[in-house]
Scaffold this active site. Sequence first.
Site, PDB file in Angstrom:
ATOM      1  N   TYR A   6       0.647  -1.269   0.054  1.00 11.94           N
ATOM      2  CA  TYR A   6      -0.070   0.023   0.013  1.00 11.94           C
ATOM      3  C   TYR A   6       0.989   1.157   0.111  1.00 11.94           C
ATOM      4  CZ  TYR A   6       1.010   0.941   4.925  1.00 11.94           C
ATOM      5  OH  TYR A   6       1.548   1.495   6.101  1.00 11.94           O
ATOM      6  N   LEU A  61      11.349   1.639   7.099  1.00  9.54           N
ATOM      7  CA  LEU A  61      11.061   1.899   5.511  1.00  9.54           C
ATOM      8  C   LEU A  61      11.566   3.494   5.416  1.00  9.54           C
ATOM      9  CD1 LEU A  61       8.415   1.609   3.535  1.00  9.54           C
ATOM     10  CD2 LEU A  61       7.236   3.071   4.760  1.00  9.54           C
TER      11      LEU A  61
END
Length: 290
Positions: A35, A205
């Site tokens: 996503y 991330l």
Amino acid sequence: MSVYPIVLSQSKFIHRDSVKFPMQERALQFGDGIYEVIRIYNGDYYLLNEHIERLFRSAEAIKIQINLTKEALEEFLTLLLERNNIQEDGKLYLQISRGSAPRDHLFPTDVEPNFYAYIQNLPRNLEALKNGISTITHRDERWENCYIKSLNLLPNVLAKQEAKEQGRDEAILHRDGIVTECTAANVYLVKNNKIYTHPTTNRILNGCVRMRIEEFTKKLSLPFIEEAFTIEDIIDADEIFLSSSTAEITPITCVDEHKINNGQPGPITIKLQQAYEIDANIHQNSQQFA
């Protein structure tokens, strides 16, 4: 391999075709998908290209073949803004799963990925941006491939909930005392006018805003050091802040019971916030951090 017609759902026996959620969606059964969340200011995307590039990197990492080019996806997302006549601040949520198929750990064959995207309104959190937020520290219990923006977020959810139950806004995650990131943001420590943050490895991330912050620091002649810091380092920090697409650059003024910079946002954080506003072409409240 097929599902028998009568299923149990919400304490009722109903036909499988009447179930309100996709029973055989791999995102639901395995978290088998990826996503992105993209910020919108005044009806325009911020860092759209960066998010699309990362989406395709995540897809490649878990072997999902996106049936759109990057250019076509960008065109669709732009049309989504236009079809909804978006003029205000908001966010786009985009999800791609491997598809719908009978439950099996092995990848299904001849199945199209499931894709959807939607937009929500999202005003800027000016209170947090101006005054900062409080956090807890929490053991990082996530998997080893945090560089993939996958749907497997249960450890993040549990840590965030723990923070809320303690009356805090966010959790700073650590592995054996080494700080990685927050539940939904990258985190930074400022000491002696130098900015420290965890290196770009599989354990974090690499945020799109994080990458832009590195560019800001070059223009501001601020050292940006990709070097992990510890929970113990937090006590002596001059400033701490986090960044994400929805949180922008938010000061952290309290960690556990320890106040950072006497509970006030620090000058370097404020400089980066101002650089962010200029880069994102945010005109309203442009002097709020002065």
